[in-house]
Design a protein around this motif. Structure first.
Motif, short mmCIF file in Angstrom:
data_model
loop_
_atom_site.label_atom_id
_atom_site.label_comp_id
_atom_site.label_asym_id
_atom_site.label_seq_id
_atom_site.Cartn_x
_atom_site.Cartn_y
_atom_site.Cartn_z
N THR A 124 -4.30 -6.46 -3.12
CA THR A 124 -5.70 -6.04 -3.30
C THR A 124 -6.60 -6.36 -2.11
OG1 THR A 124 -6.39 -8.16 -4.30
CG2 THR A 124 -5.50 -6.49 -5.79
N GLY A 125 -6.14 -7.20 -1.19
CA GLY A 125 -7.03 -7.77 -0.18
C GLY A 125 -7.57 -6.81 0.86
N LYS A 153 0.86 -1.19 0.00
CA LYS A 153 0.00 0.00 0.00
C LYS A 153 0.89 1.24 0.00
CE LYS A 153 -2.44 -1.24 3.77
NZ LYS A 153 -2.30 -2.70 3.85
N PHE A 154 0.73 2.08 -1.00
CA PHE A 154 1.52 3.31 -1.09
C PHE A 154 0.56 4.46 -1.40
CE2 PHE A 154 3.93 -0.34 -2.46
CZ PHE A 154 4.95 -0.35 -1.51
N TYR A 155 0.49 5.42 -0.48
CA TYR A 155 -0.47 6.52 -0.59
C TYR A 155 0.28 7.80 -0.96
CZ TYR A 155 -3.95 10.00 0.86
OH TYR A 155 -4.82 11.06 0.91
N ILE A 156 -0.16 8.45 -2.04
CA ILE A 156 0.51 9.62 -2.57
C ILE A 156 -0.43 10.82 -2.49
CG2 ILE A 156 1.75 10.57 -4.56
CD1 ILE A 156 1.66 7.41 -5.46
N GLU A 157 -0.06 11.81 -1.67
CA GLU A 157 -0.83 13.05 -1.56
C GLU A 157 -0.23 14.09 -2.50
OE1 GLU A 157 -2.37 14.21 2.58
OE2 GLU A 157 -0.48 13.18 3.00
N THR A 158 -1.06 14.69 -3.35
CA THR A 158 -0.59 15.76 -4.24
C THR A 158 -1.57 16.92 -4.16
OG1 THR A 158 -1.79 15.35 -6.32
CG2 THR A 158 0.00 13.83 -5.79
N PRO A 159 -1.16 18.10 -4.68
CA PRO A 159 -2.08 19.25 -4.65
C PRO A 159 -3.34 19.03 -5.50
CG PRO A 159 0.18 19.97 -5.03
CD PRO A 159 0.18 18.49 -5.16
N GLU A 160 -3.30 18.07 -6.44
CA GLU A 160 -4.43 17.89 -7.35
C GLU A 160 -5.27 16.66 -7.07
OE1 GLU A 160 -2.67 20.09 -11.37
OE2 GLU A 160 -3.15 17.96 -11.42
N ASP A 187 -1.82 0.12 -5.12
CA ASP A 187 -2.08 -1.17 -4.48
C ASP A 187 -2.72 -0.98 -3.10
OD1 ASP A 187 -1.36 -2.77 -6.60
OD2 ASP A 187 0.71 -3.03 -5.95
N CYS A 188 -3.40 -2.03 -2.68
CA CYS A 188 -4.13 -1.94 -1.41
C CYS A 188 -4.27 -3.35 -0.85
CB CYS A 188 -5.51 -1.31 -1.66
SG CYS A 188 -6.38 -0.88 -0.14
N THR A 190 -9.02 8.01 4.62
CA THR A 190 -9.30 7.22 3.42
C THR A 190 -10.35 7.87 2.52
OG1 THR A 190 -10.85 5.89 4.73
CG2 THR A 190 -8.64 5.02 4.43
N SER A 191 -11.19 8.71 3.07
CA SER A 191 -12.23 9.35 2.25
C SER A 191 -11.62 10.37 1.29
CB SER A 191 -13.27 10.04 3.15
OG SER A 191 -12.69 11.10 3.88
N LYS A 192 -10.35 10.75 1.52
CA LYS A 192 -9.70 11.72 0.64
C LYS A 192 -8.96 11.08 -0.53
CE LYS A 192 -9.18 15.59 3.85
NZ LYS A 192 -8.24 16.55 4.46
N ILE A 193 -8.92 9.74 -0.57
CA ILE A 193 -8.27 9.05 -1.68
C ILE A 193 -9.18 9.15 -2.91
CG2 ILE A 193 -7.31 6.87 -2.53
CD1 ILE A 193 -7.02 6.00 0.41
N ASN A 194 -8.65 9.65 -4.00
CA ASN A 194 -9.44 9.80 -5.23
C ASN A 194 -9.42 8.56 -6.10
OD1 ASN A 194 -8.00 12.81 -4.81
ND2 ASN A 194 -10.21 12.82 -5.09
N VAL A 195 -8.27 7.86 -6.10
CA VAL A 195 -8.14 6.71 -7.00
C VAL A 195 -7.16 5.71 -6.41
CG1 VAL A 195 -6.33 7.83 -8.38
CG2 VAL A 195 -7.67 6.00 -9.39
N VAL A 196 -7.47 4.43 -6.62
CA VAL A 196 -6.53 3.35 -6.29
C VAL A 196 -6.09 2.72 -7.61
CG1 VAL A 196 -6.18 1.13 -5.16
CG2 VAL A 196 -7.62 2.86 -4.07
N LEU A 197 -4.77 2.62 -7.82
CA LEU A 197 -4.22 1.96 -9.00
C LEU A 197 -3.66 0.60 -8.59
CD1 LEU A 197 -2.21 4.96 -10.55
CD2 LEU A 197 -4.57 4.26 -11.03
#
Length: 456
Positions: free
Chosen positions: A70-71, A19-26, A32-33, A54-61
């Protein structure tokens, strides 16, 4: 000047839980999750809420569909995620199968633990339910490989073919002109069913798996080893039990055994495939022929050769079948699935052989068997191990150290930082030294929950 943050929420200092979470200005992106597997202290992390909103995550790749990538998705949705979950079409097909199967196992194990009273939790609860897995699938969106997909004005990504399992890719994620490359799991250069992985040509920041960062796969003759074990099983009127990952390993084993039979190298010994998830994965090979090398005609002939088990009642019939036989059943690291039922009944018989055919993570029953354990805990009780334990490491779907180095050798620039992920400490350190010696690049081994900032 803006900055982005990367949170290392899994597969950092360990193999699983990617799991790698990336915060950006956009936009906020998770690559992965996955679930943690293996050691108890790692598995317990699955039950803790993530240290992010987690509600601020826009997309999971998704790089690919394996459980350790994925689990955790149903829990993410339960914690408030409402964005898109994007992968290639076969990756999402595999992910759907794995999540549904995993949810069913979670429910069954909780029910059994409550009925037999071997859980410390009262009541024992499933990690997620079938209904929660179904809800997660509603967020899926497939995208093709080799095409830039825009997330926001200054962020886009591309999936690139990576071998390993059907649908698997590495991800090129361009953020404000900088290229972040996430390797996912890298496949073998020579694979029975899949083409060689493609290689990245550029990476400003590289996140590369290190599962076999300290090892070379042995030059084994898999055919000869299987022939020997099958002949032993027939002589001793025993059982050859092969715990197998349902995705890729099962299909590779089936193809190998089918080829040996066609060449008259093994007799027509009964072979049982007891993996409901694996059976469903076979249909993915049929649906996506462009993603593998197995001709459809050969695929159908192969499938007809095996006894495909669907019901749990047939599992018991197979155990009671007195004939010498081969049983291939999930899961590959002996962490769950129907293989546990076979082992519970047969691991204390000297005529049984257990063949391990893939990576066995620290803390799993598979690793215990590999390291010579004298007993195995199954369904709350200990069972003595009298079976012969064998291991074929070269069937691994993971690149070894040389193949990992080959994968990064195509990179034309010098990355600003190479992050080594998805490996146990010894593998990570050995791979760090090797890359340093070969390329002289700046290497960093992140710790779990570490946060790194990048100026853009």
């Amino acid at each position: 000047m803006d900055k982005i943050k990367i949170h290392f929420l899994g597969a950092s200092g360990t193999v699983t839980g990617s799991k790698f979470y990336i915060e950006t200005p956009e936009s906020n992106i998770m690559v992965d999750c996955g679930m943690f597997q293996g050691l108890k202290e790692l598995r317990q992390l699955n039950w803790k809420p993530l240290p992010i909103n987690t509600s601020k995550i826009n997309v999971v790749l998704l790089t690919h569909g394996h459980l350790d990538h994925t689990g955790y998705l149903p829990r993410l949705v339960k914690e408030g995620f409402g964005g898109k979950i994007i992968g290639t079409a076969p990756t999402l097909a595999i992910t759907k199968i794995i999540l549904m199967d995993s949810a069913k196992i979670h429910e069954e194990e909780a029910e059994q633990a409550n009925a037999e009273g071997y859980s410390k939790h009262h009541p024992a609860l499933p990690f997620y339910t079938v209904k929660e897995a179904e809800n997660t699938i509603d967020f899926f969106q497939s995208e093709p490989k080799d095409k830039w997909i825009t997330i926001s004005e200054n962020i886009r990504f591309k999936f690139k073919y990576n071998g390993h399992i059907i649908g698997a890719t590495f991800i090129e994620l361009e953020i404000f002109g900088k290229l972040f490359v996430f390797s996912g799991d890298i496949g073998r250069t020579e694979d029975l069913l899949l083409s060689s992985p493609e290689c990245p040509k550029w990476a400003d920041y590289l996140f590369i798996e290190s599962t076999y960062g300290n090892k070379l796969h042995p030059q084994e003759n898999v055919d000869d080893l299987l022939i020997e074990l099958i002949n032993k099983t027939i002589r001793e009127k025993g059982n050859l039990i092969i715990p197998s990952f349902a995705v890729e390993r099962l299909q590779s084993l089936m193809y190998t055994l089918w080829s040996l039979f066609k060449k008259n190298k093994i007799p027509n010994i009964p072979i049982f495939i007891d993996s409901p998830m694996g059976n469903n994965v076979l249909s993915v090979f049929e649906r996506f022929p462009d993603w593998h090398k197995l001709p459809i005609k050969e695929y159908h002939a192969m499938c007809h050769h095996f006894n495909i088990i669907s019901s749990y009642a047939d599992t018991w019939k197979t155990i009671d079948d007195p004939r010498p036989k081969i049983v291939i059943a999930g899961s590959g690291m002996v962490t769950g699935g129907r293989v546990l039922t076979y082992l519970k009944q047969l691991i204390d018989e000297v005529s049984t052989t257990v063949l391990l055919v893939g990576y066995q993570a620290e803390g799993t029953r598979g690793r215990q068997l590999l390291e010579g354990a004298h007993e195995l805990k199954l369904f709350g009780k200990y069972h003595p191990i009298k079976a012969t334990i064998k291991h074929i490491e070269s069937l691994s779907a993971h690149a070894d150290q040389n193949e990992l180095l080959h994968w990064i050798n195509a990179i034309k620039n010098i990355p600003e930082t190479v992050f080594l992920i998805h490996g146990e400490p010894l593998a990570l350190d050995a791979f760090r030294s090797k890359i340093k010696d070969v390329h002289g690049w700046h290497i960093h081994i992140p710790k779990l929950n570490e946060v790194r900032e990048f100026l853009i």
